[in-house]
Design a protein around this motif. Structure first.
Motif: not given
Length: 118
Positions: A1-9, A57-70
């Motif tokens: 199941m898809i958890y999240a998607i992210g993209t960046d340019l 940056e795309s990964l950060f968008k996937c974890f938008k609700s994460g703990d923001k420490t990465a």
């Protein structure tokens, strides 16, 4: 199941303006630096940097609700024997991580899909 998607340019000129050496030290971790140093063509080095930045940056968008420490260096975006990118990170251990990177002479783009492991 898809958890999240992210993209960046990313605009390649933006990286040139910031300074490739400065940008490299901010974005790449040791494993990526080893891959980067094996590249002989200067334009390919630039697209490598831009692609890694776009994936992170795309990964950060996937974890938008994460703990923001990465930070950027917490993700290793490496190439397998076929040249396909993959990620190594404690933040992605619980997911299947699908990555694609593409670039032109002016832009780099990345698309990431995180899928829950079953």
């Amino acid at each position: 199941m898809i958890y999240a998607i992210g993209t960046d340019l990313v605009e390649l000129n933006r990286i040139k303006t910031m300074g490739i050496e400065r940008f490299k030290s901010k974005i790449l971790n040791d494993d990526e630096l080893r891959e980067y140093e094996q590249i002989n063509h200067e334009n390919r080095k630039l697209t490598y940097l831009a692609g890694r930045f776009a994936v992170k940056e795309s990964l950060f968008k996937c974890f938008k609700s994460g703990d923001k420490t990465a930070n950027y260096k917490d993700f290793s975006i490496l190439n397998d024997s076929n040249g396909a990118p993959y990620v190594i990170s404690k933040y992605t251990d619980d997911y299947l991580c699908h990555i694609t990177i593409s670039h032109t002479n002016e832009l780099a783009i990345a698309f990431v899909v995180l899928e829950t492991k079953v």
